[in-house]
Design an enzyme around this catalytic site. Structure first.
Site, PDB file in Angstrom:
ATOM      1  N   GLU A   1       0.834  -1.203   0.000  1.00  0.00           N
ATOM      2  CA  GLU A   1       0.000   0.000   0.000  1.00  0.00           C
ATOM      3  C   GLU A   1       0.864   1.246   0.000  1.00  0.00           C
ATOM      4  O   GLU A   1       1.869   1.318   0.724  1.00  0.00           O
ATOM      5  CB  GLU A   1      -0.889  -0.028   1.251  1.00  0.00           C
ATOM      6  CG  GLU A   1      -2.265   0.539   1.043  1.00  0.00           C
ATOM      7  CD  GLU A   1      -3.122  -0.282   0.087  1.00  0.00           C
ATOM      8  OE1 GLU A   1      -3.135   0.050  -1.121  1.00  0.00           O
ATOM      9  OE2 GLU A   1      -3.758  -1.244   0.540  1.00  0.00           O
ATOM     10  N   HIS A   2       0.476   2.192  -0.806  1.00  0.00           N
ATOM     11  CA  HIS A   2       1.187   3.466  -0.925  1.00  0.00           C
ATOM     12  C   HIS A   2       2.637   3.268  -1.353  1.00  0.00           C
ATOM     13  O   HIS A   2       3.525   4.020  -0.931  1.00  0.00           O
ATOM     14  CB  HIS A   2       1.122   4.270   0.387  1.00  0.00           C
ATOM     15  CG  HIS A   2      -0.211   4.928   0.582  1.00  0.00           C
ATOM     16  ND1 HIS A   2      -0.553   6.107  -0.032  1.00  0.00           N
ATOM     17  CD2 HIS A   2      -1.301   4.546   1.278  1.00  0.00           C
ATOM     18  CE1 HIS A   2      -1.795   6.427   0.311  1.00  0.00           C
ATOM     19  NE2 HIS A   2      -2.280   5.493   1.090  1.00  0.00           N
TER      20      HIS A   2
ATOM     21  N   ASP B   1       3.095   2.160  -4.841  1.00  0.00           N
ATOM     22  CA  ASP B   1       3.151   2.188  -6.317  1.00  0.00           C
ATOM     23  C   ASP B   1       3.892   3.438  -6.786  1.00  0.00           C
ATOM     24  O   ASP B   1       4.690   3.390  -7.712  1.00  0.00           O
ATOM     25  CB  ASP B   1       1.758   2.049  -6.964  1.00  0.00           C
ATOM     26  CG  ASP B   1       0.718   3.054  -6.514  1.00  0.00           C
ATOM     27  OD1 ASP B   1       0.966   3.809  -5.538  1.00  0.00           O
ATOM     28  OD2 ASP B   1      -0.360   3.109  -7.143  1.00  0.00           O
TER      29      ASP B   1
ATOM     30  N   SER C   1     -25.350   9.396 -15.770  1.00  0.00           N
ATOM     31  CA  SER C   1     -25.006   8.356 -14.800  1.00  0.00           C
ATOM     32  C   SER C   1     -26.270   7.915 -14.089  1.00  0.00           C
ATOM     33  O   SER C   1     -26.984   8.747 -13.511  1.00  0.00           O
ATOM     34  CB  SER C   1     -24.007   8.905 -13.782  1.00  0.00           C
ATOM     35  OG  SER C   1     -24.062   8.112 -12.614  1.00  0.00           O
TER      36      SER C   1
ATOM     37  N   GLY D   1     -19.703   1.604  -1.804  1.00  0.00           N
ATOM     38  CA  GLY D   1     -18.913   2.523  -0.975  1.00  0.00           C
ATOM     39  C   GLY D   1     -17.771   3.168  -1.726  1.00  0.00           C
ATOM     40  O   GLY D   1     -17.732   3.162  -2.958  1.00  0.00           O
TER      41      GLY D   1
ATOM     42  N   GLY E   1     -13.361   3.706  -1.996  1.00  0.00           N
ATOM     43  CA  GLY E   1     -12.096   3.047  -1.644  1.00  0.00           C
ATOM     44  C   GLY E   1     -11.802   1.804  -2.469  1.00  0.00           C
ATOM     45  O   GLY E   1     -10.778   1.160  -2.268  1.00  0.00           O
TER      46      GLY E   1
ATOM     47  N   GLU F   1      -6.043  11.233 -14.487  1.00  0.00           N
ATOM     48  CA  GLU F   1      -6.340  11.507 -13.070  1.00  0.00           C
ATOM     49  C   GLU F   1      -5.308  12.482 -12.480  1.00  0.00           C
ATOM     50  O   GLU F   1      -5.649  13.405 -11.755  1.00  0.00           O
ATOM     51  CB  GLU F   1      -6.371  10.194 -12.278  1.00  0.00           C
ATOM     52  CG  GLU F   1      -6.807  10.426 -10.860  1.00  0.00           C
ATOM     53  CD  GLU F   1      -7.656   9.323 -10.256  1.00  0.00           C
ATOM     54  OE1 GLU F   1      -8.074   8.400 -10.979  1.00  0.00           O
ATOM     55  OE2 GLU F   1      -7.905   9.404  -9.056  1.00  0.00           O
TER      56      GLU F   1
ATOM     57  N   ASP G   1      -4.246   1.221  -9.406  1.00  0.00           N
ATOM     58  CA  ASP G   1      -5.692   1.009  -9.563  1.00  0.00           C
ATOM     59  C   ASP G   1      -6.067   0.811 -11.030  1.00  0.00           C
ATOM     60  O   ASP G   1      -6.826  -0.091 -11.385  1.00  0.00           O
ATOM     61  CB  ASP G   1      -6.475   2.200  -8.996  1.00  0.00           C
ATOM     62  CG  ASP G   1      -6.148   2.454  -7.540  1.00  0.00           C
ATOM     63  OD1 ASP G   1      -5.535   1.566  -6.914  1.00  0.00           O
ATOM     64  OD2 ASP G   1      -6.497   3.531  -7.038  1.00  0.00           O
TER      65      ASP G   1
ATOM     66  N   TYR H   1      -3.469  12.542   0.468  1.00  0.00           N
ATOM     67  CA  TYR H   1      -2.728  11.651  -0.427  1.00  0.00           C
ATOM     68  C   TYR H   1      -1.556  12.389  -1.069  1.00  0.00           C
ATOM     69  O   TYR H   1      -0.407  11.912  -1.057  1.00  0.00           O
ATOM     70  CB  TYR H   1      -3.678  11.094  -1.491  1.00  0.00           C
ATOM     71  CG  TYR H   1      -3.057  10.054  -2.387  1.00  0.00           C
ATOM     72  CD1 TYR H   1      -3.149   8.705  -2.092  1.00  0.00           C
ATOM     73  CD2 TYR H   1      -2.367  10.414  -3.543  1.00  0.00           C
ATOM     74  CE1 TYR H   1      -2.584   7.743  -2.910  1.00  0.00           C
ATOM     75  CE2 TYR H   1      -1.798   9.471  -4.368  1.00  0.00           C
ATOM     76  CZ  TYR H   1      -1.908   8.129  -4.056  1.00  0.00           C
ATOM     77  OH  TYR H   1      -1.350   7.193  -4.878  1.00  0.00           O
TER      78      TYR H   1
HETATM   79  C1  GLA Z   1      -4.937   5.002  -4.183  1.00  0.00           C
HETATM   80  C2  GLA Z   1      -4.124   5.343  -5.427  1.00  0.00           C
HETATM   81  C3  GLA Z   1      -3.141   4.217  -5.773  1.00  0.00           C
HETATM   82  C4  GLA Z   1      -2.339   3.769  -4.560  1.00  0.00           C
HETATM   83  C5  GLA Z   1      -3.251   3.536  -3.353  1.00  0.00           C
HETATM   84  C6  GLA Z   1      -2.489   3.242  -2.100  1.00  0.00           C
HETATM   85  O1  GLA Z   1      -5.830   3.952  -4.434  1.00  0.00           O
HETATM   86  O2  GLA Z   1      -4.960   5.596  -6.516  1.00  0.00           O
HETATM   87  O3  GLA Z   1      -2.313   4.629  -6.824  1.00  0.00           O
HETATM   88  O4  GLA Z   1      -1.332   4.678  -4.268  1.00  0.00           O
HETATM   89  O5  GLA Z   1      -4.088   4.648  -3.118  1.00  0.00           O
HETATM   90  O6  GLA Z   1      -1.805   2.036  -2.193  1.00  0.00           O
END
Ligand code: GLA
Length: 388
Positions: free
Chosen positions: A34-35, A37, A68, A124, A126, A162, A174, A224
């Site tokens: 996580e965090h 990439d 939508s 949701g 996330g 993005e 993602d 972020y």
């Molecule tokens: C979000 C971002 C991803 C990644 C995650 C954390 O989902 O879009 O690129 O950094 O957070 O792992």
């Protein structure tokens, strides 16, 4: 909603006729990594069976019309190929507009407008509904206009849109998972080189439970981007003593040796998370391949603790869910997944304890937060594609 229902709604809203096509791209869950990439590390996400659908048709003019079903109160939202700029008041259509803009930046001109109906069933926040939107729109553009782009190109174009159009400085995880997912497989992705491997996500006698905290998170709300900046500051300090391009190139031992050159205490903690998370991800995938669920679960817990204490990317609601989950019988591991500060957790739970897990965690969560958690068993699906 079925495809037929979506197609009927499309013609009700935009009228009959023409070459109507349908596309799908999934959301994702990240198992571990996580965090990192955006720190050149390895991540281990998988695509879901839920995601975003797009039903679309070309137009004879340069208008872009979007509808939508999730935000139906907004009605048809209109834009144009000659007005591809971010506008706050445009809300969600900044995502499809951004993807069209990114294609154009790379010389792929879209020469006619489109009518696009979208519907998403990702619960949701996330689980990357924005990446699923970018990938479904990219897949649609490739198909309608015969662009020579691969699914990885679509992921990169989605990320670019993005970052540069919507101002969220996300990494590639993602969009990559949404474009490249494979049923029942997770993807071990090296974000520095984009080399990847599929690994079967099978845990004998266990389910992976995705718990939605129903606490919305807003990644663009600056947290972020702050974390990215903190990692970049740590990297700059480290580069004065070692030759690296990314934090994740350091082993934990090297990090311990050099960490004191990072001047800021907070930045040092962020870098520590990145370096150790990289190691945990590699170890977790090795454990999974050996069906060593104890080790896999322990590493998930360590990842969650690091996100909580060193990366400061959780929140009271998520901590409550994770603490309650880890106290249940038959739980190997539990942690926050995704961007953070809300959203979802993943937990590895033995089959026979799944029902008790949902009941007990749900009850404790409600009594401590006043919110109702939603539980789903992870189903891993394929990446973005045309469906008809
Ligand atoms: C979000 C971002 C991803 C990644 C995650 C954390 O989902 O879009 O690129 O950094 O957070 O792992």
């Amino acid at each position: 909603m079925t495809l037929i229902q979506m197609a009927n709604l499309f013609t009700k809203i935009f009228g009959d006729g023409g070459d109507i096509r349908a596309f799908f791209a999934p959301g994702r869950v990240n198992m571990i990594g996580e965090h990192i990439d955006y720190n050149g590390g390895h991540v281990f996400p998988c695509a879901l069976t839920v995601g975003n659908y797009a039903i679309a048709r070309k137009r004879n003019d340069r208008k872009l019309r979007f509808y939508s079903h999730n935000y139906r109160k907004g009605g048809i939202m209109e834009s144009s190929l000659d007005d591809l700029v971010f506008k706050k008041k445009d809300g969600w259509i900044n995502y499809p507009k951004g993807v069209i803009w990114a294609f154009k930046q790379h010389g792929m001109e879209i020469n006619c407008g489109l009518d696009v109906f979208v519907w998403g069933n990702i619960p949701g926040s996330g689980l990357s509904s924005s990446a699923a939107m970018e990938v479904v729109i990219g897949t649609m553009l490739k198909d309608f206009f015969d662009f020579k782009v691969s699914p990885i190109d679509i992921a990169l174009l989605g990320q670019e849109s993005e970052n540069k159009f919507n101002g969220m400085n996300c990494g590639i995880m993602d969009q990559f998972a949404s474009a490249m997912g494979k049923v029942d497989q997770a993807i071990l992705l090296d974000c520095a080189s984009l080399k990847y491997d599929y690994v079967p996500l099978v845990l004998s006698n266990c389910k992976i439970i995705v718990t939605n905290s129903n606490k919305p998170h807003s990644l663009t709300s600056s947290h972020y981007n702050d974390r990215r900046r903190e990692c970049e500051t740590a990297l700059k300090d480290l580069q004065t003593v070692c030759k690296i391009n990314n934090l994740c190139e350091l082993t934990p031992e090297q990090f311990e040796q050099y960490k004191d050159v990072i001047k800021d205490d907070i930045c040092r903690l962020r870098a520590k998370h990145a370096v150790y998370e990289e190691q945990r991800t590699k170890d977790a995938v090795a454990a999974l391949k050996l069906n060593d669920i104890d080790t896999f679960g322990r590493l998930l817990n360590e990842s969650g603790d690091s996100l909580r204490y060193d990366y400061d990317a959780t929140c009271y609601e998520i901590d409550t869910l994770v603490d309650a989950a880890r106290r249940q019988k038959g739980v190997y591991g539990s942690r926050e997944t995704g961007g953070g500060w809300g959203g979802n957790t993943v937990s590895i739970v033995q089959d026979q304890f799944v029902e008790a897990f949902k009941e007990n965690v749900g009850k404790e969560y409600r009594s401590k937060t006043g919110l109702t958690a939603a539980f789903a068993t992870l189903e891993v699906g394929d990446g973005g594609r045309r469906i008809i």
